[in-house]
Design a protein around this motif. Structure first.
Motif, short mmCIF file in Angstrom:
data_model
loop_
_atom_site.label_atom_id
_atom_site.label_comp_id
_atom_site.label_asym_id
_atom_site.label_seq_id
_atom_site.Cartn_x
_atom_site.Cartn_y
_atom_site.Cartn_z
N ASP A 1 2.63 4.93 -0.70
CA ASP A 1 2.23 6.32 -0.93
C ASP A 1 2.89 6.88 -2.17
OD1 ASP A 1 0.68 6.77 1.57
OD2 ASP A 1 2.62 6.35 2.51
N ARG B 1 1.43 21.69 -5.92
CA ARG B 1 0.52 20.58 -5.74
C ARG B 1 -0.23 20.35 -7.04
NH1 ARG B 1 -0.62 19.60 -0.16
NH2 ARG B 1 0.56 21.01 1.16
N ARG C 1 -1.13 4.19 -9.96
CA ARG C 1 -2.01 5.35 -9.79
C ARG C 1 -3.42 4.93 -9.43
NH1 ARG C 1 -1.71 8.98 -8.16
NH2 ARG C 1 -2.85 10.47 -9.46
N ALA C 2 -3.87 3.80 -9.99
CA ALA C 2 -5.21 3.31 -9.67
C ALA C 2 -5.33 2.94 -8.19
CB ALA C 2 -5.55 2.10 -10.54
N ALA C 3 -4.21 2.60 -7.57
CA ALA C 3 -4.20 2.26 -6.14
C ALA C 3 -3.97 3.49 -5.27
CB ALA C 3 -3.12 1.21 -5.88
N GLY C 4 -3.92 4.68 -5.87
CA GLY C 4 -3.73 5.90 -5.10
C GLY C 4 -2.29 6.23 -4.80
N CYS C 5 -1.37 5.59 -5.49
CA CYS C 5 0.06 5.80 -5.26
C CYS C 5 0.60 6.83 -6.25
CB CYS C 5 0.81 4.48 -5.42
SG CYS C 5 2.61 4.60 -5.32
N GLU C 6 1.32 7.83 -5.75
CA GLU C 6 2.00 8.77 -6.64
C GLU C 6 3.20 8.07 -7.27
OE1 GLU C 6 0.99 11.60 -7.53
OE2 GLU C 6 -0.56 12.09 -6.07
N GLU D 1 0.83 -1.20 0.00
CA GLU D 1 0.00 0.00 0.00
C GLU D 1 0.87 1.26 0.00
OE1 GLU D 1 -2.72 -0.25 3.26
OE2 GLU D 1 -3.77 -2.00 2.44
N ARG E 1 -0.05 3.11 -14.44
CA ARG E 1 -1.50 3.12 -14.29
C ARG E 1 -1.95 2.24 -13.13
NH1 ARG E 1 -3.13 2.69 -20.73
NH2 ARG E 1 -2.96 4.94 -21.18
#
Length: 350
Positions: free
Chosen positions: A142, A276, A174-179, A140, A171
């Motif tokens: 970040d 940002r 990013r789909a998992a919310g990771c930058e 998980e 992709r």
């Protein structure tokens, strides 16, 4: 009737055609011979480079662990993916690896603990990113830092295919919310054991792949930093210091310079920097994404990210992109042993 002298007799015309064909054949043969000779030179240089650059022996040090454990708050989870340049091949100490340098820089700037998981594999191609991403997603993360492309150039992977694998990785993250921050393909033309004309081709292939990576990654929602020749004048001026013992991978100082270029972008990607996402930007630093990619490929250390102009993501030439040449934070030209809080706590012993 025309002038008799202007009429070419059939036999003369046939002879002229045969002569032209013979000359064309000679020219074609000369061109083919030149191409074959050039190909032979390149093949010989490639073999010589392989003999000069030793094969990987011992794996690089592991950098996994928690950095800055003295700081409060939930640790930022960072995963490091890619090839030997991401793994830190060429150095001998944990603190000299890119993962450790990035984590140390993040803890010092953000006053947060950072947990690092390194899944990069020495020798990996872009096609090898999928299993790395699958393992990374279990953590998980970040933020993910990806360094990839050099082996695709040396193995002559078609750029479109290499980029497709990279985009799939971006992709999924990013789909998992990771930058995602990608250090684009380094300029293999800076490698000393590679001689001209192979060096010129290696530089061209590297920059083509780097530009294609930039366009695809930004379109997929990631950030890129052009590593080019790893911020090169100093590499060219001091190759014995900036390259490792194999004259192919960076030394500890070389990795520190690359991380100094990556760190500001990683901080911004985490939302902790002055910029940002999305960023309504002044037009002066903005290009269309293809133009930004080409410019970044020519200037190492350039960050490219998506931006907006007058509230729009796209213009007549496609997506808008922001170019930045950042002031380096000075992760350290010569990595030093920091205080105990900057050393990683190994998983399972914390």
């Amino acid at each position: 009737m025309g002038d008799v002298g202007s009429v070419v007799p059939p036999v003369a015309g046939w002879q002229r055609a045969r002569r032209i064909a013979r000359l064309a054949a000679i020219g074609t043969g000369a061109t083919a011979a030149a191409a074959a000779a050039t190909g032979g030179v390149l093949l010989g240089q490639a073999r010589q480079a392989r003999r000069t650059i030793p094969m990987a022996e011992a794996p690089p040090p592991r950098c996994d662990g928690v950095y800055g454990a003295k700081f409060p708050g939930r640790p930022i989870t960072m995963v490091v993916l890619g090839d030997s340049s991401a793994a830190g091949y060429g150095v001998h100490r944990r603190r000299e690896t890119p993962g450790a340098l990035l984590a140390t820089g993040l803890t010092r700037r953000l006053h947060r603990p950072v947990r690092v998981h390194r899944f990069a594999v020495v020798g990996s191609l872009s096609a090898g990113l999928k299993p790395q991403v699958e393992s990374a997603l279990e953590c998980e993360p970040d933020v993910a830092v990806i360094l990839i492309g050099g082996n695709d150039v040396t193995n002559r992977t078609p750029p479109g295919l290499a980029v497709r694998y990279l985009v799939e990785a971006v992709r999924a993250l990013r789909a998992a919310g990771c930058e995602v921050v990608v250090g684009t393909c380094p300029d293999l033309g800076a490698i000393q054991p590679i001689q001209p004309p192979l060096r010129w081709l290696a530089r061209r292939w590297s920059r083509q792949l780097a530009a294609a990576q930039t366009v695809a990654v930004v379109e997929a929602g990631g950030w890129t930093v052009s590593l080019g020749d790893l911020l090169g004048p100093r590499f060219a001026a001091e190759p014995t210091r900036m390259f490792a013992w194999d004259r192919f991978h960076p030394s500890a100082e070389g990795y520190a310079m690359a991380v100094a270029a990556l760190l500001p972008t990683v901080i911004s990607a985490l939302g902790a920097g002055p910029e940002r996402r999305p960023v309504p930007a002044a037009v002066g630093g903005v290009r269309s994404l293809p133009e930004a990619a080409q410019e970044a490929a020519r200037h190492a250390g350039t960050e490219v990210s998506g931006t907006q102009v007058r509230g729009r993501d796209r213009g007549p030439a496609g997506r808008w992109a922001q170019l930045r040449r950042r002031a380096f934070f000075g992760v350290g030209e010569q990595p030093q042993s920091g205080p105990a809080t900057d050393s990683p706590t190994l998983e399972g012993t914390a």
